[in-house]
Design a protein around this motif. Structure first.
Motif, PDB file in Angstrom:
ATOM      1  N   LEU A  18       0.563  -0.810  -0.040  1.00  0.00           N
ATOM      2  CA  LEU A  18       0.231   0.256   0.093  1.00  0.00           C
ATOM      3  C   LEU A  18       0.688   1.361   0.385  1.00  0.00           C
ATOM      4  O   LEU A  18       0.549   1.883  -0.886  1.00  0.00           O
ATOM      5  CB  LEU A  18      -0.943  -0.122   0.837  1.00  0.00           C
ATOM      6  N   ARG A  19       2.155   1.220   0.759  1.00  0.00           N
ATOM      7  CA  ARG A  19       2.614   2.358   0.975  1.00  0.00           C
ATOM      8  C   ARG A  19       3.545   2.664  -0.851  1.00  0.00           C
ATOM      9  O   ARG A  19       3.873   3.864  -0.731  1.00  0.00           O
ATOM     10  CB  ARG A  19       4.150   1.842   1.384  1.00  0.00           C
ATOM     11  N   TYR A  56       2.145   2.413  -3.272  1.00  0.00           N
ATOM     12  CA  TYR A  56       1.502   1.861  -4.447  1.00  0.00           C
ATOM     13  C   TYR A  56       0.467   3.893  -4.007  1.00  0.00           C
ATOM     14  O   TYR A  56       0.845   4.596  -5.052  1.00  0.00           O
ATOM     15  CB  TYR A  56      -0.051   1.573  -3.962  1.00  0.00           C
ATOM     16  N   CYS A  57       0.353   4.490  -2.414  1.00  0.00           N
ATOM     17  CA  CYS A  57       1.110   5.459  -2.596  1.00  0.00           C
ATOM     18  C   CYS A  57       2.189   6.440  -2.722  1.00  0.00           C
ATOM     19  O   CYS A  57       1.687   7.577  -3.744  1.00  0.00           O
ATOM     20  CB  CYS A  57       0.465   5.444  -1.177  1.00  0.00           C
ATOM     21  N   LYS A  64       1.290   6.201  -7.069  1.00  0.00           N
ATOM     22  CA  LYS A  64       0.470   7.765  -6.626  1.00  0.00           C
ATOM     23  C   LYS A  64      -0.038   9.206  -6.349  1.00  0.00           C
ATOM     24  O   LYS A  64      -0.821  10.049  -6.352  1.00  0.00           O
ATOM     25  CB  LYS A  64      -1.299   6.840  -6.587  1.00  0.00           C
ATOM     26  N   ILE A 117       0.012   9.910  -3.405  1.00  0.00           N
ATOM     27  CA  ILE A 117      -0.547   9.555  -2.082  1.00  0.00           C
ATOM     28  C   ILE A 117       0.215  10.063  -1.117  1.00  0.00           C
ATOM     29  O   ILE A 117       0.664   9.250  -0.599  1.00  0.00           O
ATOM     30  CB  ILE A 117      -1.410   9.151  -1.893  1.00  0.00           C
ATOM     31  N   TYR A 122       1.401   8.947   2.489  1.00  0.00           N
ATOM     32  CA  TYR A 122       1.478   7.986   3.367  1.00  0.00           C
ATOM     33  C   TYR A 122       1.035   9.299   4.989  1.00  0.00           C
ATOM     34  O   TYR A 122       2.035   9.684   5.369  1.00  0.00           O
ATOM     35  CB  TYR A 122       1.795   7.287   3.122  1.00  0.00           C
ATOM     36  N   MET A 126      -4.777   5.412   6.580  1.00  0.00           N
ATOM     37  CA  MET A 126      -4.785   4.993   5.393  1.00  0.00           C
ATOM     38  C   MET A 126      -6.239   4.317   4.859  1.00  0.00           C
ATOM     39  O   MET A 126      -6.732   4.329   3.917  1.00  0.00           O
ATOM     40  CB  MET A 126      -3.111   4.458   4.946  1.00  0.00           C
ATOM     41  N   ARG A 130      -9.530   6.436   4.435  1.00  0.00           N
ATOM     42  CA  ARG A 130      -9.512   6.983   3.016  1.00  0.00           C
ATOM     43  C   ARG A 130     -10.089   6.910   2.212  1.00  0.00           C
ATOM     44  O   ARG A 130     -10.138   5.959   1.658  1.00  0.00           O
ATOM     45  CB  ARG A 130      -7.805   7.621   2.653  1.00  0.00           C
ATOM     46  N   ASP A 164      -9.823   7.205  -1.182  1.00  0.00           N
ATOM     47  CA  ASP A 164      -9.115   7.028  -2.286  1.00  0.00           C
ATOM     48  C   ASP A 164      -8.701   5.436  -1.590  1.00  0.00           C
ATOM     49  O   ASP A 164      -8.848   5.183  -3.012  1.00  0.00           O
ATOM     50  CB  ASP A 164      -8.254   8.164  -2.871  1.00  0.00           C
ATOM     51  N   ILE A 165      -8.639   5.159  -0.897  1.00  0.00           N
ATOM     52  CA  ILE A 165      -7.763   4.204  -0.292  1.00  0.00           C
ATOM     53  C   ILE A 165      -8.753   2.531  -0.967  1.00  0.00           C
ATOM     54  O   ILE A 165      -9.272   1.771  -1.446  1.00  0.00           O
ATOM     55  CB  ILE A 165      -6.677   3.681   0.914  1.00  0.00           C
ATOM     56  N   LYS A 194     -10.266   1.881  -4.510  1.00  0.00           N
ATOM     57  CA  LYS A 194      -9.190   1.020  -4.679  1.00  0.00           C
ATOM     58  C   LYS A 194      -9.336  -0.099  -4.708  1.00  0.00           C
ATOM     59  O   LYS A 194      -9.461  -0.700  -5.793  1.00  0.00           O
ATOM     60  CB  LYS A 194      -7.472   1.368  -4.324  1.00  0.00           C
TER      61      LYS A 194
END
Length: 582
Positions: free
Chosen positions: A496-497, A499-500, A503, A505, A507, A513, A516, A518-519, A522
């Motif tokens: 996830l980190r 991915y952020c 993108k 985003i 963290y 997280m 959120r 947006d998460i 996803k």
């Protein structure tokens, strides 16, 4: 020589291979090794020492330790005098220790380290206790072997001669997902029949290959595997810990190891995470190879163009995967729970043979195993029936088993034994289907549930599919008696980190997280895509992201990393209620 008892593997290994390194462990940065002959010498002295301390045929000796050669020494020494070993998980509670000590009538205990000793000593009572590590105020295991050095070897030989293949050799208390553990009684014949059948499916060359061992020896999967390694003349190296498996693999460069799907998923996730760190053409090549591997069917003709691409992918990308696994890996066996088919495809594409097996403690354990050839491997199936093992599917889909590997029964629990052993057939509790002598598992009978609409849900199948989404670390499908199935999800926070970062985003914390929008969106998007593989009544309608991973120590997983569904339901009752309240 004729192998009829498990301890016969010691003289067999000496006569056949006479290994310079039979067993090995790492201590203070150095590998300490034991030859076949040294193993026999230590085991014989231990047997004689145990005899002098009053351990006689039928008496019980507990072993509570992480994997190490001393574990094998005690196990084999106990066997030779007709006594019975009671292996136990180091991670279980003192309360469980007390129950097993009393229920099994344990008379002597061997512990690995200080932490285990402190738990055991609370409930040890009058029993004699020895340690593998040097601990203050506790007798070391070597004091028993030293005691045996002056013993009469003819007494030991006489006791060995009296041990028959049908005799009880161990009582293994299954961890279970509910209630008190059951003591599975296995004979020499049970396990040795399995050893002989399973070892035929091993690819590495006998007598010269190395195996790394890290799954707990107290579980029958790794224990039977170790006996197979002994029979094949493999040198067994014990990993220092789960955290150091990667380092130990690169040091030992083994040809083989046993694994559970959870660890293979972690290996795969780390590889993919590194792929995301690449830039430009290197990153494109990495994911091109990955997508190519996902399409691989080892027992099908894939066409000249595909074969050419795969050869190139192996040279450019997958060769690095093999290097990360020590460079010599020829076979990995996977068991204890279901393996994601896509992982099997990708590893086979990468010239790493992942061979799935199926069984239970009560079946010593292997019922089926994958045939490790491109022609005969069937991805999504758990392999072919072992020699002399018979399987039939009951009317309700349950897998029933007969064979020399089926347990003697549950210790002191004839009613429970009668429940699972009926007319000679062992009732596995698993649902499956047969195609000739190949078996496929579809779910656990007791884990299937009905929605309020009367539709059956098989959670394991769904969970395995949803874990293909790289951001899902753990998942449990829920919804018994509800309108629709939902899920509790623990994200893969490392992924996830990554991915952020990709993108843009920011963290903050894991807890923040997962809240959120947006998460959550996803996850919803990926779940919607994976839902398409299931019928409308099976599709996950809602889910809850959790910030804490499920573990063995925290009680949500069994020692073989299966979900303790009842515990998770209880622990997250409020979150589950929240999913369905509107």
């Amino acid at each position: 020589m004729n192998l009829t008892r498990l301890f016969d593997l010691i003289p067999y290994q000496i006569a056949t291979f006479d290994k310079e390194i039979s067993l090995a462990k790492k201590e203070n940065g150095e590998w300490i090794t034991y030859s076949s002959k040294k193993v026999k010498e230590i085991v014989d002295n231990l047997s004689l020492g145990l005899i002098s301390l009053g351990i006689s045929p039928g008496k019980k000796v507990a072993i509570i330790s992480e994997n190490r050669p001393e574990w094998n020494f005690v196990d084999l020494a106990v066997q030779q005098i007709g006594a019975i070993s009671v292996p136990m998980y180091p991670t279980i509670s003192s309360d469980d220790y007390a129950y097993i000590f009393d229920h099994a009538e344990v008379e002597m205990i061997f512990v690995g380290d200080q932490t285990i000793y402190e738990k055991a000593v609370e409930v040890v009572g009058e029993r004699k206790i020895y340690s593998f590590n040097e601990l203050n105020d506790l007798e070391h295991w070597t004091s028993v072997s030293t005691l045996g050095e002056s013993g009469d070897i003819s007494v030991l030989e006489s006791l060995k001669d009296n041990v028959k293949e049908e005799d009880l050799f161990t009582i293994i208390y299954t961890s279970g997902t509910t209630g008190r553990p059951k003591g599975v009684m296995l004979s020499h014949r049970n396990v040795l029949s399995n050893v002989k059948a399973v070892s035929k499916y091993f690819v590495p060359e006998e007598g010269v290959s190395k195996a790394l061992s890290f799954l707990p020896l107290c579980h029958i999967y790794e224990r039977t595997g170790a006996f197979c390694f002994m029979q094949k003349g493999f040198s067994i190296y014990y990993a220092e810990s789960l955290e150091k498996i990667g380092d130990n693999i690169r040091e030992v460069q083994p040809q083989m190891f046993n694994c559970v799907p959870r660890l293979l998923e972690k290996i795969y996730d780390k590889i993919v995470a590194k792929g995301y760190e690449l830039k430009g053409i290197k990153k494109q090549l990495f994911f091109w190879a990955l997508n190519l591997g996902m399409k691989y069917e080892p027992n099908q003709e894939m066409g000249a163009w595909y074969d050419f691409q795969l050869k190139l992918a192996n040279k450019l990308i997958f060769s690095k995967w093999r290097e990360a696994l020590g460079g010599n890996i020829e076979q990995i066996t996977s068991g204890a729970s279901a393996l994601q088919p896509r992982l099997a495809r990708i590893f086979w594409a990468a010239q790493i043979k992942i061979c799935e097996g199926y069984g239970l403690t009560e079946t010593s354990p292997v019922i089926t195993a994958s045939v490790p050839t491109h022609k005969e491997i069937r991805i999504g199936w758990v392999g072919r029936l072992m020699d002399d093992v018979i399987v039939k599917i009951a009317e309700d889909g349950e897998i029933l088993v007969k064979g020399p590997n089926v347990m003697m029964g549950y210790y002191k629990q004839p009613e429970l034994t009668a429940e699972v052993l009926q007319d000679g057939w062992f009732h596995t509790g698993d649902i499956g289907e047969l195609d000739g002598d190949y078996l496929r598992i579809t779910d656990r009978k007791k884990e299937m549930f009905k929605t309020s609409g009367g539709k059956y849900i098989a959670p394991q199948v769904m969970e395995n599919k949803f874990k293909e989404f790289v951001l899902i670390e753990q998942i449990m499908v829920i919804g018994e008696g509800k309108n629709y199935p939902s899920a509790l999800i623990v994200p893969n926070f490392e992924a996830l980190r990554e991915y952020c970062v990709r993108k843009g985003i920011p963290y903050t914390t894991d807890e923040e997280m997962i809240l959120r929008d947006d998460i959550i969106e996803k996850f919803q998007s990926e779940i919607d895509q994976l839902n398409k593989y299931f019928g409308k009544w099976e599709q996950i309608k809602r889910f809850k992201l959790l910030s804490s991973a499920w573990g063995i120590d925290t009680g949500e997983l069994t020692p073989t990393m299966k979900l303790k569904r009842k515990i998770i339901h209880q622990k997250y009752a409020q979150e589950i209620e929240g999913i369905y309240e509107n």
